[in-house]
Design an enzyme around this catalytic site. Structure first.
Site, short mmCIF file in Angstrom:
data_model
loop_
_atom_site.label_atom_id
_atom_site.label_comp_id
_atom_site.label_asym_id
_atom_site.label_seq_id
_atom_site.Cartn_x
_atom_site.Cartn_y
_atom_site.Cartn_z
N LYS A 1 60.71 -116.34 -15.31
CA LYS A 1 60.26 -115.63 -16.51
C LYS A 1 59.90 -116.62 -17.61
O LYS A 1 60.69 -117.48 -17.99
CB LYS A 1 61.37 -114.70 -17.00
CG LYS A 1 61.06 -113.92 -18.28
CD LYS A 1 60.04 -112.81 -18.05
CE LYS A 1 59.55 -112.19 -19.35
NZ LYS A 1 60.49 -111.22 -19.93
N HIS B 1 55.20 -105.78 -19.52
CA HIS B 1 55.13 -104.80 -20.62
C HIS B 1 53.82 -104.85 -21.40
O HIS B 1 53.80 -105.13 -22.59
CB HIS B 1 56.33 -104.92 -21.57
CG HIS B 1 56.79 -106.32 -21.91
ND1 HIS B 1 55.93 -107.30 -22.36
CD2 HIS B 1 58.01 -106.90 -21.85
CE1 HIS B 1 56.62 -108.41 -22.58
NE2 HIS B 1 57.87 -108.20 -22.28
C1 NCD Z 1 63.74 -107.46 -25.20
C2 NCD Z 1 65.25 -107.62 -25.34
O1 NCD Z 1 65.84 -106.91 -26.15
O2 NCD Z 1 65.84 -108.43 -24.61
N1 NCD Z 1 63.21 -106.88 -26.40
C3 NCD Z 1 62.04 -106.21 -26.52
O3 NCD Z 1 61.63 -105.88 -27.64
N2 NCD Z 1 61.31 -105.88 -25.47
C4 NCD Z 1 63.14 -108.76 -24.91
C5 NCD Z 1 61.71 -108.65 -24.50
O4 NCD Z 1 61.42 -108.30 -23.36
O5 NCD Z 1 60.86 -108.90 -25.35
ZN ZN Z 2 61.84 -107.49 -21.68
#
Ligand code: NCD
Ligand code: ZN
Length: 344
Positions: free
Chosen positions: A100, A175
């Site tokens: 990652k 995402h």
């Molecule tokens: C994720 C986390 O809380 O670990 N937060 C988020 O806003 N998605 C980290 C991430 O995937 O960015």
């Molecule tokens: Zn994440």
């Protein structure tokens, strides 16, 4: 007539479980809905070695007596110091499926991330050779770049070049939140895929700001305008195998979200598959849910498809207002809202 739906048990290809007591309280939700989940390594300190990943995997499994069919899939956190020798160990462990990448400082627990991605082409070259997937938090963190443009700029400045330089490197853009990303995925080779979260399918940036600021809708990459959400809806429900399920569910306590400096992340694990079902049904594409949720991710990672199945029924219910963990609460995505599918 009551509507029911049986699908192959889904997998979540992007989840945050944290560690210790918090992990123990949230992992049952993921294990109840999913056969496997790709667990992100952004612990404090991060999971950077094979040994740490294997130990983390076993902590997750031992927190789960009653769901021992559940298989965590692991990934290492890429840093400026990750050695090629560490990467070379990965193919021996079938449960470690990728590396990652976080840009340093982009999101929750990302301080140890990579400062300059161009400096880690040595790692990408080796990963391509060993067929280890690269999972990207695809945003730039340059303070001069508007937060709503960070994903697009990452594609333009870095991702196009990485894909061109390492055409056989398997890449997951995690995402995704923009039409720029769906366009990039559609125009690139079969080696490139993307995960899509429930929040980016259900919400646009108005949900964060209209009627008062809503910290429970703050996540990274940040919610975008409606046109981008529409592009994600089309991609997810198209039946194209380059788009698959990754919730990005992340447990943050209410007190850390409802805070002068609220943290980024949304918890959806307790009703994730129902939320996706809601989205697909509204698009008249419920028949495309199984591919997205249960097949394409496994296929991309070269894993067997699950043999078990789950049943959903179309029946109104209300997502709980909160999920209690110890003396604290987590506010889940769609808290207190009525949705129309549930797992039976
Ligand atoms: C994720 C986390 O809380 O670990 N937060 C988020 O806003 N998605 C980290 C991430 O995937 O960015
Ligand atoms: Zn994440």
């Amino acid at each position: 007539m009551t509507k029911t739906l049986t699908i192959t048990t889904p997998d979540d290809f992007h989840v945050h479980l944290r560690d210790d007591a918090l992990m123990a309280s949230v992992v049952p939700y993921t294990a109840k809905q999913f056969a496997r989940a790709l667990v992100m390594p952004n612990l404090k300190p991060p999971i950077t070695t094979v040994d740490q990943a294997i130990q983390y995997e076993s902590r997750i499994k031992s927190a789960l007596e009653s769901y021992n069919h559940f298989q965590p899939l692991m990934t290492l956190y890429l840093t400026d110091k990750t050695s090629l020798d560490e990467i070379k160990k990965i193919p021996e462990y079938k449960q470690i499926v990728g590396i990652k990448y976080y840009p340093a400082g982009a999101t929750t627990n990302s301080d140890s991330g990579v400062r300059n991605i161009d400096d880690r082409y040595d790692v990408f070259e080796l990963m391509e050779k060993l067929d280890v997937a690269l999972l990207l938090h695809g945003e730039v963190v340059d303070p001069g770049i508007d937060i709503f443009d960070r994903e697009k700029v990452f594609i333009d400045q870095h991702l196009l070049k990485i894909h061109k330089t390492f055409p056989n490197l398997r890449i997951v853009l995690e995402h995704i939140t923009t039409k720029d990303s769906t366009d990039f995925i559609l125009s690139s080779s079969k080696k490139v895929a993307a995960t899509i979260t429930p929040q980016h399918l259900l919400l646009n940036r108005n949900h964060m700001f209209v009627g008062g600021i809503n910290p429970h809708h703050y996540c990274l990459p940040i919610l975008k305008r409606e046109a981008h959400r529409q592009a994600l809806l089309s991609a997810a429900s198209s039946g194209n195998s380059k788009f698959f399920l990754g919730t990005d569910s992340a447990p943050h306590l209410k007190s850390t979200k409802e805070n002068a400096c609220g943290c980024a992340g949304i918890f959806s694990a307790a009703s994730a598959i129902e939320l996706y079902a809601e989205v697909f049904d509204e698009l008249n594409a419920i028949d495309k849910l199984e591919g997205f949720a249960s097949f394409y991710g496994a296929d991309f990672y070269g894993l067997e498809r699950n043999k078990s199945s789950i049943n959903l029924i179309k029946e109104d219910w209300v997502v709980p207002e909160k999920i209690t963990v110890g003396d604290e609460a987590i506010i889940p995505l769609y808290a207190g809202r009525k949705i129309s599918w549930r797992v039976i």
